[in-house]
Design a protein around this motif. Structure first.
Motif, mmCIF file in Angstrom:
data_model
loop_
_atom_site.group_PDB
_atom_site.id
_atom_site.type_symbol
_atom_site.label_atom_id
_atom_site.label_comp_id
_atom_site.label_asym_id
_atom_site.label_seq_id
_atom_site.Cartn_x
_atom_site.Cartn_y
_atom_site.Cartn_z
ATOM 1 N N ALA A 33 0.761 -1.314 -0.148
ATOM 2 C CA ALA A 33 -0.061 0.121 -0.023
ATOM 3 C C ALA A 33 0.959 1.191 -0.108
ATOM 4 C CB ALA A 33 -1.030 0.202 1.159
ATOM 5 N N MET A 34 0.371 2.246 -0.692
ATOM 6 C CA MET A 34 1.060 3.659 -0.721
ATOM 7 C C MET A 34 0.050 4.695 -0.595
ATOM 8 S SD MET A 34 3.226 3.284 -4.013
ATOM 9 C CE MET A 34 4.881 4.453 -3.565
ATOM 10 N N GLY A 35 0.388 5.662 0.185
ATOM 11 C CA GLY A 35 -0.657 6.573 0.645
ATOM 12 C C GLY A 35 -0.002 8.114 0.729
ATOM 13 N N TRP A 36 -1.163 9.143 0.412
ATOM 14 C CA TRP A 36 -0.629 10.505 0.854
ATOM 15 C C TRP A 36 -1.498 10.881 2.099
ATOM 16 C CZ3 TRP A 36 3.039 13.018 -1.825
ATOM 17 C CH2 TRP A 36 3.306 12.825 -3.014
ATOM 18 N N TYR A 37 -0.576 11.409 2.967
ATOM 19 C CA TYR A 37 -1.308 12.275 4.175
ATOM 20 C C TYR A 37 -0.901 13.710 4.041
ATOM 21 C CZ TYR A 37 -1.828 7.487 6.104
ATOM 22 O OH TYR A 37 -1.886 6.049 6.347
ATOM 23 N N ARG A 38 -1.611 14.262 5.007
ATOM 24 C CA ARG A 38 -1.421 15.786 5.233
ATOM 25 C C ARG A 38 -1.570 16.274 6.515
ATOM 26 N NH1 ARG A 38 -6.431 18.449 1.360
ATOM 27 N NH2 ARG A 38 -8.113 17.800 3.172
ATOM 28 N N GLN A 39 -0.717 17.314 6.670
ATOM 29 C CA GLN A 39 -0.890 17.846 8.132
ATOM 30 C C GLN A 39 -0.901 19.349 8.092
ATOM 31 O OE1 GLN A 39 2.313 16.410 10.863
ATOM 32 N NE2 GLN A 39 0.845 16.996 12.652
ATOM 33 N N ALA A 40 -1.960 20.152 8.507
ATOM 34 C CA ALA A 40 -2.176 21.475 8.628
ATOM 35 C C ALA A 40 -1.730 22.070 9.881
ATOM 36 C CB ALA A 40 -3.664 21.922 8.356
ATOM 37 N N GLN A 81 -2.988 13.753 -8.138
ATOM 38 C CA GLN A 81 -3.333 14.805 -8.968
ATOM 39 C C GLN A 81 -4.354 15.345 -8.091
ATOM 40 O OE1 GLN A 81 -2.669 15.953 -12.283
ATOM 41 N NE2 GLN A 81 -3.980 17.543 -11.690
ATOM 42 N N MET A 82 -4.303 16.931 -7.833
ATOM 43 C CA MET A 82 -5.331 17.612 -7.124
ATOM 44 C C MET A 82 -5.731 18.778 -7.919
ATOM 45 S SD MET A 82 -3.019 17.901 -3.589
ATOM 46 C CE MET A 82 -1.626 18.952 -4.281
ATOM 47 N N ASN A 83 -7.318 18.745 -7.849
ATOM 48 C CA ASN A 83 -8.055 19.713 -8.834
ATOM 49 C C ASN A 83 -9.015 20.427 -7.909
ATOM 50 O OD1 ASN A 83 -6.644 18.701 -11.117
ATOM 51 N ND2 ASN A 83 -8.199 17.086 -11.490
ATOM 52 N N SER A 84 -9.379 21.417 -8.530
ATOM 53 C CA SER A 84 -10.513 22.205 -7.611
ATOM 54 C C SER A 84 -9.978 22.637 -6.207
ATOM 55 C CB SER A 84 -11.634 21.489 -7.658
ATOM 56 O OG SER A 84 -12.081 21.390 -9.044
ATOM 57 N N LEU A 85 -8.647 22.991 -6.183
ATOM 58 C CA LEU A 85 -7.987 23.224 -4.518
ATOM 59 C C LEU A 85 -8.835 24.339 -4.166
ATOM 60 C CD1 LEU A 85 -4.426 22.524 -5.753
ATOM 61 C CD2 LEU A 85 -5.767 21.346 -3.944
ATOM 62 N N LYS A 86 -8.734 23.950 -2.782
ATOM 63 C CA LYS A 86 -9.400 24.900 -1.665
ATOM 64 C C LYS A 86 -8.678 25.419 -0.756
ATOM 65 C CE LYS A 86 -13.757 22.199 -2.401
ATOM 66 N NZ LYS A 86 -14.928 21.606 -1.245
ATOM 67 N N PRO A 87 -8.619 26.451 -0.009
ATOM 68 C CA PRO A 87 -7.593 26.929 0.800
ATOM 69 C C PRO A 87 -7.525 25.999 2.126
ATOM 70 C CG PRO A 87 -9.017 29.101 0.425
ATOM 71 C CD PRO A 87 -9.525 27.722 -0.462
ATOM 72 N N GLU A 88 -8.500 25.087 2.352
ATOM 73 C CA GLU A 88 -8.417 24.201 3.421
ATOM 74 C C GLU A 88 -7.616 22.974 3.109
ATOM 75 O OE1 GLU A 88 -11.330 25.695 2.092
ATOM 76 O OE2 GLU A 88 -12.917 24.209 2.076
ATOM 77 N N ASP A 89 -7.177 22.930 1.879
ATOM 78 C CA ASP A 89 -6.344 22.003 1.342
ATOM 79 C C ASP A 89 -4.731 22.416 1.843
ATOM 80 O OD1 ASP A 89 -8.134 21.719 -1.627
ATOM 81 O OD2 ASP A 89 -8.279 20.458 0.230
ATOM 82 N N THR A 90 -4.544 23.421 2.122
ATOM 83 C CA THR A 90 -3.474 23.890 2.515
ATOM 84 C C THR A 90 -2.669 23.188 3.792
ATOM 85 O OG1 THR A 90 -3.561 26.166 1.701
ATOM 86 C CG2 THR A 90 -1.798 25.711 3.490
ATOM 87 N N ALA A 91 -1.582 22.593 3.469
ATOM 88 C CA ALA A 91 -0.749 21.647 4.385
ATOM 89 C C ALA A 91 0.491 21.219 3.825
ATOM 90 C CB ALA A 91 -1.876 20.451 4.714
ATOM 91 N N VAL A 92 1.038 20.580 4.710
ATOM 92 C CA VAL A 92 2.204 19.689 4.287
ATOM 93 C C VAL A 92 1.694 18.286 3.971
ATOM 94 C CG1 VAL A 92 4.669 18.618 4.708
ATOM 95 C CG2 VAL A 92 3.744 21.016 5.619
ATOM 96 N N TYR A 93 2.205 17.950 2.795
ATOM 97 C CA TYR A 93 1.763 16.495 2.088
ATOM 98 C C TYR A 93 2.685 15.566 2.230
ATOM 99 C CZ TYR A 93 -2.884 18.359 0.334
ATOM 100 O OH TYR A 93 -4.211 19.063 0.325
ATOM 101 N N TYR A 94 2.481 14.380 2.789
ATOM 102 C CA TYR A 94 3.540 13.410 3.217
ATOM 103 C C TYR A 94 3.167 12.087 2.294
ATOM 104 C CZ TYR A 94 4.988 16.070 7.132
ATOM 105 O OH TYR A 94 5.280 17.179 7.880
ATOM 106 N N CYS A 95 4.103 11.379 1.779
ATOM 107 C CA CYS A 95 4.076 10.091 0.986
ATOM 108 C C CYS A 95 4.299 9.202 2.007
ATOM 109 C CB CYS A 95 4.977 10.288 -0.233
ATOM 110 S SG CYS A 95 5.182 8.530 -0.994
ATOM 111 N N ASN A 96 3.541 8.053 2.137
ATOM 112 C CA ASN A 96 3.935 6.865 2.881
ATOM 113 C C ASN A 96 3.765 5.477 2.133
ATOM 114 O OD1 ASN A 96 1.952 4.531 4.258
ATOM 115 N ND2 ASN A 96 3.048 5.510 5.949
ATOM 116 N N ALA A 97 4.775 4.578 2.232
ATOM 117 C CA ALA A 97 4.756 3.494 1.553
ATOM 118 C C ALA A 97 5.215 2.349 2.620
ATOM 119 C CB ALA A 97 5.590 3.647 0.381
ATOM 120 N N ASP A 98 4.417 1.158 2.409
ATOM 121 C CA ASP A 98 4.706 -0.261 2.996
ATOM 122 C C ASP A 98 5.772 -0.753 2.163
ATOM 123 O OD1 ASP A 98 2.515 -2.998 3.957
ATOM 124 O OD2 ASP A 98 4.649 -2.392 4.394
ATOM 125 N N VAL A 99 6.907 -1.291 2.352
ATOM 126 C CA VAL A 99 8.026 -1.426 1.371
ATOM 127 C C VAL A 99 8.749 -2.792 1.939
ATOM 128 C CG1 VAL A 99 9.916 -0.778 0.028
ATOM 129 C CG2 VAL A 99 8.143 0.521 0.799
#
Length: 123
Positions: A33-40, A81-99
């Motif tokens: 599994a791989m994923g994107w997380y974010r932290q505002a 791919q991030m479309n129609s971005l909103k101010p509430e999407d503002t954050a640091v985005y982190y990649c995560n992977a099970d390897v």
């Protein structure tokens, strides 16, 4: 040692788009599994989207219909791919992977995190 390197963050106006990438490097045998997380600021880290090896995806309700997660297994790379971005999407985005990868202590399966990429949505 596995490294996840994110790229593609930046400043964008509301309604705009960005594409994040996360490239995994190292002596890798399998990525599950791989994923994107974010932290505002002032908030807990949250799952944005995840994708399994076979392509099954799941999204946070707040991004459904606007964000699309994908992966290129041949390149060990994850995308968002991030479309129609909103101010509430503002954050640091982190990649995560099970390897499963080779390390100094042998072949091991671990969860890895990238260093994060800043996404700011503002006019």
């Amino acid at each position: 040692q596995v490294q996840l390197l994110e790229s593609g963050g930046g400043l964008v106006q509301p309604g705009g788009s960005l594409r994040l990438s996360c490239a995994a490097s190292g002596i890798i045998f399998s990525i599950y599994a791989m994923g994107w997380y974010r932290q505002a600021p002032g908030k807990q880290r949250e799952l944005v989207a995840a994708i399994q090896t076979g392509g099954t995806t799941n999204y946070a309700d707040s991004v459904k219909g606007r964000f699309t997660i994908s992966r290129d297994n041949a390149k060990n790379t994850l995308y968002l791919q991030m479309n129609s971005l909103k101010p509430e999407d503002t954050a640091v985005y982190y990649c995560n992977a099970d390897v499963t990868a080779s390390s100094s202590s042998g072949v091991r399966r671990n969860t890895y995190w990238g260093q994060g990429t800043q996404v700011a949505v503002s006019s």
